[in-house]
Design a protein around this motif. Structure first.
Motif, PDB file in Angstrom:
ATOM      1  N   LEU A 270       0.916  -1.181  -0.003  1.00  0.00           N
ATOM      2  CA  LEU A 270       0.091  -0.162   0.077  1.00  0.00           C
ATOM      3  C   LEU A 270       0.948   1.206   0.152  1.00  0.00           C
ATOM      4  CD1 LEU A 270      -2.941   0.123   0.049  1.00  0.00           C
ATOM      5  CD2 LEU A 270      -3.018   0.325   2.279  1.00  0.00           C
TER       6      LEU A 270
ATOM      7  N   VAL B  98      -7.078 -13.479   5.580  1.00  0.00           N
ATOM      8  CA  VAL B  98      -7.859 -12.525   5.019  1.00  0.00           C
ATOM      9  C   VAL B  98      -7.048 -11.429   4.460  1.00  0.00           C
ATOM     10  CG1 VAL B  98      -9.373 -10.362   5.909  1.00  0.00           C
ATOM     11  CG2 VAL B  98      -9.776 -12.791   6.558  1.00  0.00           C
TER      12      VAL B  98
ATOM     13  N   GLN C 217      -4.084 -11.421   3.552  1.00  0.00           N
ATOM     14  CA  GLN C 217      -3.244 -12.084   2.427  1.00  0.00           C
ATOM     15  C   GLN C 217      -4.176 -11.857   1.333  1.00  0.00           C
ATOM     16  OE1 GLN C 217      -1.946 -16.112   2.301  1.00  0.00           O
ATOM     17  NE2 GLN C 217      -0.049 -15.527   1.540  1.00  0.00           N
ATOM     18  N   GLY C 218      -5.471 -12.173   1.535  1.00  0.00           N
ATOM     19  CA  GLY C 218      -6.337 -11.996   0.307  1.00  0.00           C
ATOM     20  C   GLY C 218      -6.384 -10.618  -0.215  1.00  0.00           C
TER      21      GLY C 218
ATOM     22  N   PHE D 269      -3.505  -9.439  -2.361  1.00  0.00           N
ATOM     23  CA  PHE D 269      -3.544  -9.935  -3.621  1.00  0.00           C
ATOM     24  C   PHE D 269      -4.813  -9.300  -4.474  1.00  0.00           C
ATOM     25  CE2 PHE D 269      -0.079 -12.564  -4.626  1.00  0.00           C
ATOM     26  CZ  PHE D 269       0.296 -13.087  -3.395  1.00  0.00           C
ATOM     27  N   MET D 270      -5.679  -8.591  -3.614  1.00  0.00           N
ATOM     28  CA  MET D 270      -6.755  -7.939  -4.670  1.00  0.00           C
ATOM     29  C   MET D 270      -6.194  -6.684  -4.919  1.00  0.00           C
ATOM     30  SD  MET D 270     -10.421  -8.984  -2.758  1.00  0.00           S
ATOM     31  CE  MET D 270     -10.113  -9.487  -1.242  1.00  0.00           C
ATOM     32  N   LEU D 271      -5.273  -6.007  -4.198  1.00  0.00           N
ATOM     33  CA  LEU D 271      -4.524  -4.895  -4.549  1.00  0.00           C
ATOM     34  C   LEU D 271      -3.653  -5.263  -5.817  1.00  0.00           C
ATOM     35  CD1 LEU D 271      -3.800  -3.354  -1.275  1.00  0.00           C
ATOM     36  CD2 LEU D 271      -5.448  -2.656  -2.954  1.00  0.00           C
TER      37      LEU D 271
ATOM     38  N   ASP E  68      -0.727  -8.474  -7.785  1.00  0.00           N
ATOM     39  CA  ASP E  68      -0.194  -9.730  -7.910  1.00  0.00           C
ATOM     40  C   ASP E  68       1.346  -9.654  -8.171  1.00  0.00           C
ATOM     41  OD1 ASP E  68      -1.705 -10.665 -11.003  1.00  0.00           O
ATOM     42  OD2 ASP E  68      -0.323  -9.343 -10.565  1.00  0.00           O
ATOM     43  N   ARG E  69       1.632  -8.703  -8.368  1.00  0.00           N
ATOM     44  CA  ARG E  69       3.235  -8.540  -8.642  1.00  0.00           C
ATOM     45  C   ARG E  69       3.789  -7.237  -7.979  1.00  0.00           C
ATOM     46  NH1 ARG E  69       1.854  -6.566 -14.821  1.00  0.00           N
ATOM     47  NH2 ARG E  69      -0.283  -7.379 -14.285  1.00  0.00           N
TER      48      ARG E  69
END
Lengths: 356, 328, 317
Positions: C81, C132, C134-135, C138-140, C142-143
């Motif tokens: 972030l 939660v 971690q999810g 990855f919603m933000l 993936d790399r």
């Protein structure tokens, strides 16, 4: 309750910012022009005079990960090649196990223990830059190995496999084997990786020339045979007719094959050429069809040769590009080693340099 | 009329509600999934789903015993990987080694489990941290033993038989899962071991004072968990072949989610293998639903986490109301 | 009545980990010639900064007899972030830093609230929260994404007269934590809760508030650690926090703070962090094979937990 509300508000605000933030792309991996540009860069001569060193050389290898067979073989190839050069006194190897923070620490430790060159494959190209700058500032030669070309001052050279031509070889031969007709699916590597991005772009580009072919779904199998199999099982449920599967990675192709086999729909399937993964070449030998495109395993040895050239002041190009070749099924079948496990590659490595 | 009879009735209803809860959730979820996509009502799709769930389901049977005991086994993922690799290496592609390979895998799993159990019972240490540490050690040992590439070749017929379907409909792996569940239920309700596990989990101090061999039962429970994890590794090997040195990575999250969903929480003493089986089904349908609905892979992680939290909270709430005791 | 022996002088109670650290340093000096160079020592200190801050945050939670398994992924979330925001708003470094720290603290607070309201074991709650978070990461993305602000990069990588800048930050955090945990009323209450939640409740302590504060601090420290990682990597790598919670817990336990709570030693934790940093450094310098390093790491976890036996709590007054 109020605190929960605050959290939710904060999260929404952040999400709002996040989606509007622009992402700086250094190179557009979906365009052929990028790869032509890379080839031009690669062929420029490199001024090696400032790196010249006398005496014995120590090579450091910072592996981003050692947990798949291709990478393992590359690592072993590096050790083997180094043994062929008497100037190289020692090879020091570290493994970051997919942890970029550890890779930074690994490279710092390699610098501390004194190396003349660092060969690496990064866990993440951007995350490794700060520590590569440190290495570069200390005059250490840095060479990136693999499928991603890193164009940065901190990276002295690349030993590179051109992904675009690689994927193109697979896609064009695939389309030919289908006579330019049919519904196909694509099984791609880890979502977001440069390999996945370029393979999809190439496939779509090639398919433009074959209007009777249609890409009905792209899946991301993460180079994992089991995941590829599971995703294919789901695809088989969703689509009553699948004529072909585009899967340059032989490991995933095996999962696709097994799924079709267990569903009893093997006759429908035409697989694209795979690579030189032993499990795949065994399959090619058994089925007598579906060729291979070599995966550029020599890239590790080329990296070592490049390092030696740079460190001894010999003339060389900015990057070494390892070519890939398409192999007809009969030729591809020759690559298989029946008495070796699936998770293997046929190489010229002498016995003591094979994994374990 | 005093309040006693009605609260007595309530106390009787709630444990059965607890046990039934996960099955109710399963039926509701299946109906919802069917609304989203009619593939869920096709027998082939469902049996395929259960087949995909087999490795996790088998491992979860073993973990149930450990959690009934108020423990936890986070090394299942690593043990599954190790057992798959060991089996393939022992089989070495020869048909004669088939049963040897299977036995080796199960034995390895049981051995690691016993090691876990011994350290936890006699060292009196946190099962959570210990099994996490053990999973790292096991993973490292597998990497060292194979040099990083998956060795071994599966015996001919192993994959074909296990992936086949009986009568073209019922997958063999599903039968394996059902057999594992049946063994688990037998263990928990018909053996002294099983009854002791429940008693110790419900009240360790009382069990100790009553003379139950707590340490021995603990070791056996962890060995059972390791054993089933070993069998789960075989199921995984059958499905995926020899393609990597860490096929079981991350499995412990799924296993834990399934067990907790099924009613066996960290509080111990309640739940069982039957619930775990239902929990596995619920988990896989939920994740598959997420996939079909087009949710990104990331959402699955969040869903797993929310399931663990929500299921734990719900089951322990029911548990509190049933027995009138306060948590912690 | 004091629930712990606070009066003994520090040098008499030097945590055992320091003997291990000294032994390791001696062994390293002999075995690896480059070990004791100034730059190597500076490297080790710099590499250990993240773990030090994270472990100190975890100490608050463990002292109270609880545990926080979500901190690793929280670090990852803040790293991603902050880099995304730094890149999008390059002139607003300070507000972004403040915002990220605030978010981290809020997540910690959320953990504490859920534990209080749902009356759940902190182990499960934070274990679920791990997934939660971690999810969410990855919603933000993936790399790797974003770019760390120069000031943050300087914080993690910079040197002042050869001393890592992050060391000053760690020292500041450690001093505040020391006073909060071992020299304040809050600390006594927290440790009392760790010693015996029932007795503390009957004595009138506000356990819910203590829980909230402990988790808030843990979250805040994860936020600081996340910024340090962002500076170190220069970019937001989604998996940057994987496994860090286990490292933090191991550091706390190795430092002599029992998992059951009731006692805490910030000095011990710092010693443990140094021990782990030196160990990793030596494993690399001595070219210990990669896979063996993994086994060593797992063995350390097991040994650390075995050494943390209930018998040592018998020191209670």
């Amino acid at each position: 309750m109020r605190k929960k509300l605050l959290t939710m508000m904060a999260a929404t605000m952040v999400a709002g910012f996040a989606t509007s933030a622009s992402i700086a792309q250094d190179m557009d991996l979906t365009k052929k022009e990028t790869y032509d540009q890379i080839t031009t860069w690669a062929n420029e001569p490199l001024d090696t005079s400032k790196y010249k060193k006398d005496g014995d050389l120590t090579i450091g290898v910072s592996a981003g990960y050692l947990s798949n067979a291709w990478i393992n073989f590359t690592g072993q190839a590096i050790k083997y090649e180094a043994s062929l050069h008497p100037e190289i006194k020692e090879v020091k190897i570290t493994d970051a196990a997919f942890n970029p923070t550890k890779q930074a620490a690994d490279i710092e430790d390699l610098l501390t223990s004194g190396v003349d060159a660092i060969l690496f494959w990064p866990v993440d190209e951007k995350a490794i830059l700060p520590v590569l700058k440190k290495a570069h500032d200390q005059g250490v030669v840095t060479i990136n190995i693999g499928y991603n070309y890193m164009h940065d001052d901190a990276v002295t050279s690349n030993a590179y496999v051109n992904q675009w031509t690689y994927a193109e070889q697979v896609a064009t031969n695939f389309a030919k084997s289908l006579d330019g007709k049919g519904k196909v699916v694509a099984m791609l590597p880890i979502a977001g990786s440069s390999a996945a991005v370029v393979q999809l772009a190439v496939l779509q580009e090639v398919l433009k020339g074959y209007p009777e072919m249609e890409l009905i779904s792209s899946e991301y199998g993460d180079w994992d045979r089991a995941k590829a199999k599971q995703l294919t099982e789901n695809l088989l449920q969703r689509f009553p007719q699948i004529d072909g599967a585009f899967s340059p990675a032989g490991q995933m192709s095996m999962g696709i094959y097994e799924a079709f086999d267990e569903a009893g729909r093997l006759d429908e399937l035409t697989l694209s050429p795979g690579d030189d993964y032993n499990g795949w070449t065994k399959l090619v030998a058994k089925e007598g069809k579906w060729g291979s495109v070599t995966s550029g395993l020599e890239v590790g040895r080329e990296a070592v040769k490049q390092a030696v050239k740079i460190l001894t002041g010999q003339p060389t190009t900015t990057a070494v590009v390892v070519p890939t070749r398409y192999l007809e099924p009969a030729e591809a079948a020759k690559l298989h080693e029946a008495d070796r496990p699936d998770d293997w590659f046929k190489t010229d490595l002498p016995a003591e340099f094979l994994p374990q | 009329m005093s309040a006693a009879p009605s609260s007595h009735q309530a106390a009787l209803r709630l444990p059965s509600l607890d046990r039934a809860a996960v099955w109710i959730v399963l039926v509701v979820l299946l109906l919802l999934a069917g609304l989203a996509s009619d593939a869920f009502f096709k027998l082939n799709y469902l049996t395929n789903l259960v087949r995909q769930a087999a490795p996790i389901g088998i491992a979860a049977v073993g973990v149930t015993f450990v959690m009934l005991l108020r423990g936890v086994d986070l090394s299942v993922g690593a043990v599954v990987s190790m057992s798959a690799v060991v089996c393939a290496i022992v089989m070495d592609g020869k048909p004669g080694n088939l049963w040897l390979g299977i036995a080796a895998a199960a034995a390895c799993g049981a051995a690691i489990g016993a090691a876990n159990g011994l350290l936890i019972a006699f060292g009196k240490v946190s099962a959570f941290i210990l099994t996490l540490g053990m999973s790292i050690v096991v993973y490292g040992l597998v990497q060292m033993g194979t040099g990083g590439t998956a060795r071994g070749i599966v015996s001919p017929g192993f994959r074909e038989v296990l992936n086949g379907r009986i009568g073209g409909v019922l997958p063999v792996l599903v039968i394996c899962l059902l057999v594992a569940v049946a063994i688990g239920i037998f263990l928990q309700s018909r053996t002294r071991f099983g009854r002791s596990v429940y008693l110790i989990g419900a009240n360790p101090e009382a069990a100790r004072l009553a003379g139950l061999p707590v340490n021995r039962i603990t070791v056996i429970a962890y060995a059972v968990s390791g054993f089933f994890a070993g069998l789960g590794g075989l199921a995984l090997l059958a499905r995926t072949g020899v393609s990597g040195t860490n096929p079981g990575a991350g499995m412990e999250f799924d296993v834990l989610a399934a067990v907790v969903l099924g009613g066996t929480t960290f509080a111990g003493g309640r739940g069982g293998v039957g619930g775990t089986f239902a929990g596995v089904l619920v988990l896989f349908i939920a994740l598959n639903l997420a996939n079909v609905a087009g949710l990104p892979f990331a959402a699955q992680l969040t869903i797993k986490g929310l399931i663990i939290i929500a299921a734990s909270a719900a089951h322990s709430w029911i548990g509190r109301r049933a027995s009138g005791r306060t948590q912690q | 009545m004091r629930p712990f022996a606070a009066g003994a002088p520090a040098y008499q109670r030097l945590p055992r980990i320091y003997w291990a650290l000294i032994a390791l340093v001696l062994a390293g000096t002999i075995a690896a010639p480059q070990f004791r160079t100034a730059s190597n020592i500076a490297n080790i200190l710099e590499q250990s900064g993240t773990l030090a801050v994270l472990a100190i945050g975890q100490a608050f939670v463990i002292a109270g007899g609880m545990i926080d398994l979500s901190v690793g992924q929280l670090v990852g979330l803040i790293t991603v972030l902050s880099c995304m925001l730094f890149e999008a708003y390059p002139s607003m470094t300070l507000p972004v830093v403040a915002g990220c720290l605030g978010l981290a603290a809020l997540v910690g607070l959320l953990n504490g609230e859920l534990i209080n309201r749902l009356r759940m074991s902190p182990l499960i709650l934070t274990f679920g929260m791990l997934s939660v978070l971690q999810g969410c990461i990855f919603m933000l993305t993936d790399r790797s994404i974003g770019q760390a602000a120069p000031s943050v990069a300087f914080l993690s990588n910079g040197r002042l007269a050869g001393i890592p800048v992050s060391l000053f930050l760690v020292a500041a955090v450690a001093i505040v934590a020391y006073y909060a945990l071992q020299r304040s009323v809050f600390g006594w209450h927290l440790l009392a809760m760790g010693n015996s939640a029932d007795s503390s409740r009957k004595a009138g302590l506000n356990l819910a508030a203590l829980t909230r504060i402990a988790f808030l601090v843990s979250g805040l420290c994860a936020g600081v650690a996340g910024l340090l990682v962002a500076g170190r990597l220069g970019t937001g790598f989604p998996n940057a926090g994987n496994g860090l919670e286990l490292d933090a817990i191991v550091a706390v336990v190795l430092g002599g703070t029992p998992l059951k709570g009731g006692r805490v030693s910030v000095v011990g934790i710092l010693g443990a962090v140094l021990f782990l940093g030196v160990l990793n450094n030596l494993l690399n310098l001595l070219q210990v094979p990669a896979f063996t390093q993994i086994v060593v790491k797992g063995a350390i976890v097991i040994l650390a937990i075995l050494a943390d036996r209930p018998g040592r709590l018998a020191q209670a007054a």
